[in-house]
Design a protein around this motif. Sequence first.
Motif, PDB file in Angstrom:
ATOM      1  N   ASN A  43       0.856  -1.182   0.000  1.00  0.00           N
ATOM      2  CA  ASN A  43       0.000   0.000   0.000  1.00  0.00           C
ATOM      3  C   ASN A  43       0.895   1.236   0.000  1.00  0.00           C
ATOM      4  N   THR A  44       0.528   2.235  -0.781  1.00  0.00           N
ATOM      5  CA  THR A  44       1.298   3.474  -0.810  1.00  0.00           C
ATOM      6  C   THR A  44       0.407   4.644  -0.427  1.00  0.00           C
ATOM      7  N   VAL A  45       0.988   5.583   0.305  1.00  0.00           N
ATOM      8  CA  VAL A  45       0.290   6.822   0.665  1.00  0.00           C
ATOM      9  C   VAL A  45       1.238   7.982   0.385  1.00  0.00           C
ATOM     10  N   SER A  46       0.669   9.110  -0.019  1.00  0.00           N
ATOM     11  CA  SER A  46       1.489  10.275  -0.370  1.00  0.00           C
ATOM     12  C   SER A  46       1.270  11.463   0.568  1.00  0.00           C
ATOM     13  N   THR A  47       0.174  11.438   1.323  1.00  0.00           N
ATOM     14  CA  THR A  47      -0.145  12.553   2.216  1.00  0.00           C
ATOM     15  C   THR A  47      -0.582  12.013   3.572  1.00  0.00           C
ATOM     16  N   TYR A  48      -0.557  12.883   4.568  1.00  0.00           N
ATOM     17  CA  TYR A  48      -1.011  12.474   5.893  1.00  0.00           C
ATOM     18  C   TYR A  48      -2.512  12.159   5.889  1.00  0.00           C
ATOM     19  N   GLY A  49      -3.257  12.805   4.976  1.00  0.00           N
ATOM     20  CA  GLY A  49      -4.680  12.492   4.850  1.00  0.00           C
ATOM     21  C   GLY A  49      -4.892  11.061   4.385  1.00  0.00           C
ATOM     22  N   GLN A  50      -4.112  10.630   3.385  1.00  0.00           N
ATOM     23  CA  GLN A  50      -4.198   9.250   2.900  1.00  0.00           C
ATOM     24  C   GLN A  50      -3.749   8.265   3.983  1.00  0.00           C
ATOM     25  N   LEU A  51      -2.724   8.656   4.742  1.00  0.00           N
ATOM     26  CA  LEU A  51      -2.240   7.790   5.818  1.00  0.00           C
ATOM     27  C   LEU A  51      -3.310   7.611   6.884  1.00  0.00           C
ATOM     28  N   GLN A  52      -3.970   8.715   7.249  1.00  0.00           N
ATOM     29  CA  GLN A  52      -5.022   8.637   8.253  1.00  0.00           C
ATOM     30  C   GLN A  52      -6.182   7.779   7.757  1.00  0.00           C
ATOM     31  N   SER A  53      -6.521   7.916   6.482  1.00  0.00           N
ATOM     32  CA  SER A  53      -7.599   7.112   5.899  1.00  0.00           C
ATOM     33  C   SER A  53      -7.248   5.624   5.941  1.00  0.00           C
ATOM     34  N   PRO A 107      10.186  14.157  -0.589  1.00  0.00           N
ATOM     35  CA  PRO A 107       9.267  13.820  -1.674  1.00  0.00           C
ATOM     36  C   PRO A 107       7.835  14.286  -1.440  1.00  0.00           C
ATOM     37  N   GLY A 108       7.468  14.601  -0.207  1.00  0.00           N
ATOM     38  CA  GLY A 108       6.083  15.012   0.069  1.00  0.00           C
ATOM     39  C   GLY A 108       5.944  15.523   1.480  1.00  0.00           C
ATOM     40  N   GLU A 109       4.784  15.255   2.076  1.00  0.00           N
ATOM     41  CA  GLU A 109       4.497  15.778   3.405  1.00  0.00           C
ATOM     42  C   GLU A 109       5.266  15.051   4.506  1.00  0.00           C
ATOM     43  N   PHE A 110       5.602  13.802   4.261  1.00  0.00           N
ATOM     44  CA  PHE A 110       6.108  12.967   5.339  1.00  0.00           C
ATOM     45  C   PHE A 110       7.518  13.337   5.768  1.00  0.00           C
ATOM     46  N   LYS A 111       7.793  13.055   7.037  1.00  0.00           N
ATOM     47  CA  LYS A 111       9.147  13.123   7.559  1.00  0.00           C
ATOM     48  C   LYS A 111       9.674  11.698   7.639  1.00  0.00           C
ATOM     49  N   PHE A 112      10.834  11.472   7.027  1.00  0.00           N
ATOM     50  CA  PHE A 112      11.401  10.130   6.959  1.00  0.00           C
ATOM     51  C   PHE A 112      12.571   9.994   7.915  1.00  0.00           C
ATOM     52  N   SER A 113      12.920   8.745   8.192  1.00  0.00           N
ATOM     53  CA  SER A 113      14.040   8.499   9.090  1.00  0.00           C
ATOM     54  C   SER A 113      15.327   9.092   8.546  1.00  0.00           C
ATOM     55  N   THR A 133      12.300  19.812 -12.052  1.00  0.00           N
ATOM     56  CA  THR A 133      12.907  18.510 -12.340  1.00  0.00           C
ATOM     57  C   THR A 133      13.854  18.138 -11.203  1.00  0.00           C
ATOM     58  N   TYR A 134      14.230  16.854 -11.182  1.00  0.00           N
ATOM     59  CA  TYR A 134      15.198  16.394 -10.186  1.00  0.00           C
ATOM     60  C   TYR A 134      16.558  17.028 -10.431  1.00  0.00           C
ATOM     61  N   ASP A 135      16.943  17.181 -11.700  1.00  0.00           N
ATOM     62  CA  ASP A 135      18.214  17.827 -12.039  1.00  0.00           C
ATOM     63  C   ASP A 135      18.267  19.253 -11.498  1.00  0.00           C
ATOM     64  N   GLU A 136      17.123  19.929 -11.530  1.00  0.00           N
ATOM     65  CA  GLU A 136      17.077  21.289 -11.005  1.00  0.00           C
ATOM     66  C   GLU A 136      17.345  21.296  -9.501  1.00  0.00           C
ATOM     67  N   ALA A 137      16.817  20.312  -8.810  1.00  0.00           N
ATOM     68  CA  ALA A 137      17.052  20.194  -7.358  1.00  0.00           C
ATOM     69  C   ALA A 137      18.532  19.935  -7.082  1.00  0.00           C
ATOM     70  N   LYS A 191      11.482  20.799  -0.595  1.00  0.00           N
ATOM     71  CA  LYS A 191      10.690  19.667  -1.090  1.00  0.00           C
ATOM     72  C   LYS A 191      10.882  19.513  -2.588  1.00  0.00           C
ATOM     73  N   ILE A 192      10.707  18.303  -3.070  1.00  0.00           N
ATOM     74  CA  ILE A 192      10.894  18.041  -4.495  1.00  0.00           C
ATOM     75  C   ILE A 192       9.870  18.821  -5.321  1.00  0.00           C
ATOM     76  N   ALA A 193       8.721  19.145  -4.721  1.00  0.00           N
ATOM     77  CA  ALA A 193       7.689  19.906  -5.421  1.00  0.00           C
ATOM     78  C   ALA A 193       8.139  21.347  -5.691  1.00  0.00           C
ATOM     79  N   ASP A 194       9.198  21.792  -5.013  1.00  0.00           N
ATOM     80  CA  ASP A 194       9.710  23.145  -5.230  1.00  0.00           C
ATOM     81  C   ASP A 194      10.470  23.265  -6.551  1.00  0.00           C
ATOM     82  N   TYR A 195      10.733  22.139  -7.199  1.00  0.00           N
ATOM     83  CA  TYR A 195      11.562  22.129  -8.411  1.00  0.00           C
ATOM     84  C   TYR A 195      10.786  21.542  -9.592  1.00  0.00           C
TER      85      TYR A 195
END
Length: 348
Positions: free
Chosen positions: A98-108, A190-196, A231-235, A225-229
């Motif tokens: 299962n994949t989730v991209s936002t805290y809303g999807q995680l809560q659901s 990559p998104g809203e989440f904080k990773f280890s 492309t990945y090359d731009e980041a 965040k990756i959404a600020d760019y």
Amino acid sequence: MVRVTLHEVAQEAGVSDSTVSRALRGLDKVDEGTRERVRLAAERLHFSISRNASSLASGKTMRVSVLFADKLNTWFDSSVLQGVYEVLFREQYDIIPNTVSTYGQLQSFFDRLPADNNVDAVIVTSINLEPGQTKVLERLTIPTVGLDSRTIDGFDASVLLNDRKGMHEAVSLLQRFGHRRIAFVGQPAPGEFKFSSQLRGTAFVQEARLAGYGDQQIFRFDTGKIADYRTYDEAVNAAAAQVLSLAPMPTAICVETDDFAVPLMASLRHYGIRIPEDLSIIGFDDANIAAAADLTTIHQNPEDMSRTAAHKTLALMRGEILEERHTMIEPILMLRGSTARYVPKAAR
């Protein structure tokens, strides 16, 4: 073709029909010798019991959910799937990614779990859970196991990587090599989440201070965040610009992941930076790309970690008491060609 019956398997194994049923469904009260005799008899006759019928009779779904953030095609997540599959498939469990991209999807996802009742356990990979979500985990009647999570809160068991130890190894190497201006470069989230992995920047600064580095000798570059760019090359180029714009430039950097370190190396070389002569670089993960790029890095093995998590999950589903609920894995420094001793420009 005539279908083989359960009764024929019982005759072949020399046991009762009910013993065959219990043995093939993995139920208790069947000794291992009998279970193996039944298994071999079923194998010789090419007999398999219905998975649905077995699930209904045992009360088990024979499914385990593995929860990921965003994508499955990363080096880490694909390695986790491989390790979990190797352990659980042998025990006849299906793996449900299962994949989730936002805290809303995680809560659901967590809200649905108690009502759906369609998995026997959940393995949560790398995602930082909010306090309310850990409370949901505590109320679940199925085992929950954290893998590379930032916390053990709410989990029945977990397997974590000692990121702090990894940063200690990185800082110690740079100090032994004589580097006095060092920096940590974060990867765009990559998104809203904080990773280890995002704990590594804080750990790097803490370890540098403990090693005697002053605030004017430690630098940390945040790439947002990756959404600020676009492309990945731009980041990657934005991160390179941050490193190059600091005067004087650090002589060594540690990068949050190998996947970001390798293209960052290429970008810096494009702007005339020699690695490791002008700048030493350390990555983290020891992903497949690291050895090919001759990148010094901190090694972790997500396949081994996920196998350990899967074994813990199996034990919990069987009602067993774990000798070690929470396991901390120690990373290993892999020394390659992207790091070298600091040599002042005047001495080159």
